[in-house]
Design a protein around this motif. Structure first.
Motif, mmCIF file in Angstrom:
data_model
loop_
_atom_site.group_PDB
_atom_site.id
_atom_site.type_symbol
_atom_site.label_atom_id
_atom_site.label_comp_id
_atom_site.label_asym_id
_atom_site.label_seq_id
_atom_site.Cartn_x
_atom_site.Cartn_y
_atom_site.Cartn_z
ATOM 1 N N VAL A 110 0.832 -1.175 -0.045
ATOM 2 C CA VAL A 110 -0.120 -0.027 0.153
ATOM 3 C C VAL A 110 0.975 1.307 0.135
ATOM 4 O O VAL A 110 0.748 2.100 -0.742
ATOM 5 C CB VAL A 110 -0.958 -0.012 1.308
ATOM 6 C CG1 VAL A 110 -1.716 1.258 1.016
ATOM 7 C CG2 VAL A 110 -1.937 -1.191 1.284
ATOM 8 N N ASN A 111 1.903 1.191 0.760
ATOM 9 C CA ASN A 111 2.873 2.464 0.867
ATOM 10 C C ASN A 111 3.434 2.547 -0.610
ATOM 11 O O ASN A 111 3.488 3.872 -0.896
ATOM 12 C CB ASN A 111 3.815 2.291 1.853
ATOM 13 C CG ASN A 111 3.623 2.328 3.133
ATOM 14 O OD1 ASN A 111 2.627 3.230 3.648
ATOM 15 N ND2 ASN A 111 4.365 1.691 4.304
ATOM 16 N N GLN A 112 3.749 1.680 -1.316
ATOM 17 C CA GLN A 112 4.494 1.915 -2.479
ATOM 18 C C GLN A 112 3.439 2.273 -3.459
ATOM 19 O O GLN A 112 3.702 3.198 -4.183
ATOM 20 C CB GLN A 112 5.095 0.403 -2.851
ATOM 21 C CG GLN A 112 6.030 0.611 -4.027
ATOM 22 C CD GLN A 112 6.824 -0.595 -4.299
ATOM 23 O OE1 GLN A 112 6.525 -1.781 -3.675
ATOM 24 N NE2 GLN A 112 7.662 -0.734 -5.358
ATOM 25 N N ARG A 113 2.340 1.801 -3.446
ATOM 26 C CA ARG A 113 1.282 1.841 -4.458
ATOM 27 C C ARG A 113 0.408 3.544 -4.489
ATOM 28 O O ARG A 113 0.385 4.105 -5.308
ATOM 29 C CB ARG A 113 0.019 1.022 -4.447
ATOM 30 C CG ARG A 113 -0.991 0.936 -5.435
ATOM 31 C CD ARG A 113 -1.826 -0.178 -5.567
ATOM 32 N NE ARG A 113 -2.746 -0.057 -4.242
ATOM 33 C CZ ARG A 113 -2.743 -0.902 -3.372
ATOM 34 N NH1 ARG A 113 -1.786 -2.156 -3.374
ATOM 35 N NH2 ARG A 113 -3.841 -0.784 -2.362
ATOM 36 N N CYS A 114 0.525 3.792 -3.204
ATOM 37 C CA CYS A 114 0.134 5.095 -2.710
ATOM 38 C C CYS A 114 1.006 6.195 -2.766
ATOM 39 O O CYS A 114 0.818 7.535 -2.756
ATOM 40 C CB CYS A 114 -0.639 5.222 -1.522
ATOM 41 S SG CYS A 114 -1.974 4.337 -1.754
ATOM 42 N N LYS A 115 2.312 5.952 -2.746
ATOM 43 C CA LYS A 115 3.570 6.638 -2.902
ATOM 44 C C LYS A 115 3.474 7.569 -1.516
ATOM 45 O O LYS A 115 3.556 8.891 -1.505
ATOM 46 C CB LYS A 115 3.708 7.524 -4.220
ATOM 47 C CG LYS A 115 4.112 6.432 -5.203
ATOM 48 C CD LYS A 115 4.584 7.417 -6.367
ATOM 49 C CE LYS A 115 5.140 6.139 -7.483
ATOM 50 N NZ LYS A 115 5.303 7.044 -8.923
ATOM 51 N N ALA A 116 3.047 7.196 -0.599
ATOM 52 C CA ALA A 116 3.135 7.743 0.793
ATOM 53 C C ALA A 116 4.325 8.330 1.234
ATOM 54 O O ALA A 116 5.320 7.914 0.889
ATOM 55 C CB ALA A 116 2.433 6.987 2.036
ATOM 56 N N PRO A 117 4.433 9.560 1.854
ATOM 57 C CA PRO A 117 5.496 10.125 2.294
ATOM 58 C C PRO A 117 6.300 9.225 3.276
ATOM 59 O O PRO A 117 5.768 8.287 4.000
ATOM 60 C CB PRO A 117 5.322 11.486 3.157
ATOM 61 C CG PRO A 117 3.705 11.746 2.611
ATOM 62 C CD PRO A 117 2.969 10.471 2.273
ATOM 63 N N ARG A 118 7.786 9.596 3.396
ATOM 64 C CA ARG A 118 8.447 8.514 4.084
ATOM 65 C C ARG A 118 8.085 8.119 5.622
ATOM 66 O O ARG A 118 8.120 7.346 6.018
ATOM 67 C CB ARG A 118 9.883 8.813 4.045
ATOM 68 C CG ARG A 118 10.842 8.007 4.470
ATOM 69 C CD ARG A 118 12.357 8.275 4.428
ATOM 70 N NE ARG A 118 13.146 7.704 5.067
ATOM 71 C CZ ARG A 118 14.710 7.773 5.033
ATOM 72 N NH1 ARG A 118 15.151 8.842 4.525
ATOM 73 N NH2 ARG A 118 15.302 6.852 5.907
ATOM 74 N N CYS B 123 5.034 8.661 6.901
ATOM 75 C CA CYS B 123 4.134 7.866 7.095
ATOM 76 C C CYS B 123 4.341 6.425 6.780
ATOM 77 O O CYS B 123 3.759 5.342 7.555
ATOM 78 C CB CYS B 123 3.015 8.339 5.794
ATOM 79 S SG CYS B 123 2.205 9.900 6.316
ATOM 80 N N GLN B 124 4.916 5.994 5.540
ATOM 81 C CA GLN B 124 5.496 4.608 5.541
ATOM 82 C C GLN B 124 6.138 3.962 6.595
ATOM 83 O O GLN B 124 5.883 2.869 6.988
ATOM 84 C CB GLN B 124 6.477 4.665 4.304
ATOM 85 C CG GLN B 124 5.851 5.092 2.824
ATOM 86 C CD GLN B 124 6.525 4.545 1.756
ATOM 87 O OE1 GLN B 124 7.230 3.621 1.606
ATOM 88 N NE2 GLN B 124 6.605 5.537 0.423
#
Length: 410
Positions: free
Chosen positions: A284-292, A294-295
């Motif tokens: 999910v982190n990768q797919r949404c490109k969440a900020p570091r 948040c990841q």
């Protein structure tokens, strides 16, 4: 040239809410005229200009036509002949398709004021279904205005469902999706955002890992709400009530996704859901490109949130490992956010929202005790390299043993 205030500024004024940003539409002008008046053009894609004094955005009235897939699949036409009504027609919701002139006279061709009074989020035209980003936007507005009693019109829900089933949501860029998701999570009712996406089938497309939690039971003695999806919504609601930052809300959204992988034969227990969920959180982190930030927090919370709940039972050595993993010596704020996430998780259970969470103070005290150990005395003993590291760990463990013992006598 006629200038109108449009969109959110008009909507929020009519609702009696503070107006943050003002958008302006200019009818009857060309780009050359705008620049002659001192307005500065912004980019090349849209006919948008910055006011020479205020820096506010002024857009030429325009129409748009679907020309491809996704949010960017549109061609725009701006000219002095485009009317105000034609410009308003391309907007998403009736409550966002109103305009005011300099005298405060309202132009409302699609009955936005009526929908404001009825507390309805309704699309302006069938062209709504041409833009997949609008599914996220409507869900975000539902989250923002839920405390005022707003709901999505049935016919608009039908178009949102149509978009979800069309596969168009997959054409959205991660950056555009994240912008809407992150803003929605910071609204007054982020749980309504998730529920609205689920109601129209969009959650299954955008965040299938979260969608899979609905209908998955948990032990009733720990989770009176039983359903893991309902629990996740409750945790998000607690986040909003306690004004948590985005990183905490993101971690709360994903903290239990591992439970969606538990075989039905093991229900309602979810042994090792923490580690099982890590691959899903990474995805999910990768797919949404969440900020570091948040990841990182989402992964750490996913793995260690049950440690947080069991803090008072942890052995000093386990407690030290937890503190080391969070790097509490250099990243104290991240550990604070972990504690906050655990507390929101504990409070996100039906009937237990007001129950105290002594683990929070205990974990903060443990971090303080470990950080109080200084390296200087060890350096003075001539220790260095690996020996110094071992000795420092030993001293911190000793401090945590003393802390645990003292806490037990309090």
């Amino acid at each position: 040239m006629q200038i109108y205030k449009v969109g959110g500024a008009v909507r929020d004024r009519l609702l009696g809410l503070p107006v943050a940003d003002i958008d302006w539409v200019v009818v009857g002008a060309t780009a050359a005229q705008m620049q002659a008046e001192g307005y500065r053009p912004v980019g090349e894609d849209f006919p948008v200009f910055l006011h020479p004094q205020t820096g506010e955005e002024y857009a030429l009235a325009r129409t748009e036509r679907k020309s491809g897939q996704g949010y960017g699949g549109f061609t725009f036409f701006a000219s002095p002949e485009v009317t105000l009504e034609e410009d308003l027609l391309r907007r998403d919701l009736t409550i966002n398709a109103m305009a005011e002139d300099q005298h405060g006279t309202l132009t409302d061709p699609f009955h936005g004021q009526r929908d404001l009074q009825a507390r309805i989020l309704r699309h302006v035209s069938p062209a709504f279904a041409e833009d997949p980003l609008r599914v996220l936007r409507v869900a975000r507005f539902a989250a923002r205005y839920a405390p005022l009693g707003f709901h999505v019109a049935e016919e608009t829900q039908a178009l949102m469902r149509q978009l979800s089933e069309s596969g168009e949501l997959r054409a959205l860029t991660a950056e555009r999706s994240w912008k809407e998701i992150s803003r929605a999570l910071m609204e007054a009712r982020p749980d309504v955002f998730v529920q609205t996406l689920r109601d129209c089938g969009a959650l299954q497309e955008l965040l299938p890992e979260v969608d899979a939690l609905f209908g998955v039971p948990q032990p009733a003695q720990y989770h009176p709400e039983i359903d893991t999806g309902i629990h996740t919504l409750s945790v998000l609601r607690q986040c909003a009530e306690h004004r948590q930052p985005l990183s905490v809300r993101w971690a709360c959204l994903l903290h239990d996704v591992g439970k969606g992988l538990t075989p039905e034969s093991d229900w309602p227990r979810h042994i090792a859901h923490e580690t099982r969920g890590l691959k899903l959180i990474r995805a999910v982190n990768q797919r949404c490109k969440a900020p570091r930030d948040c990841q990182e927090l989402a992964l750490l919370v996913g793995e260690y949130h049950t440690h947080g709940h069991r803090a008072l039972e942890l052995r000093p050595s386990t407690l030290l490992e937890l503190l080391q993993r969070f790097d509490v010596y250099r990243r104290p704020q991240r550990f604070e956010e972990f504690i906050a996430t655990c507390e929101m998780d504990a409070r996100g259970r039906h009937g237990l929202e007001q129950r105290g969470y002594p683990q929070a103070a205990y974990l903060r005290g443990a971090a303080t005790a470990a950080r109080a150990v200084t390296v200087q005395p060890l350096l003075e003993r001539g220790l260095q390299g690996a020996q110094l590291g071992e000795a420092l760990t030993g001293e911190r463990l000793k401090a945590l043993k003393a802390y645990k013992e003292n806490a037990g006598h309090m």
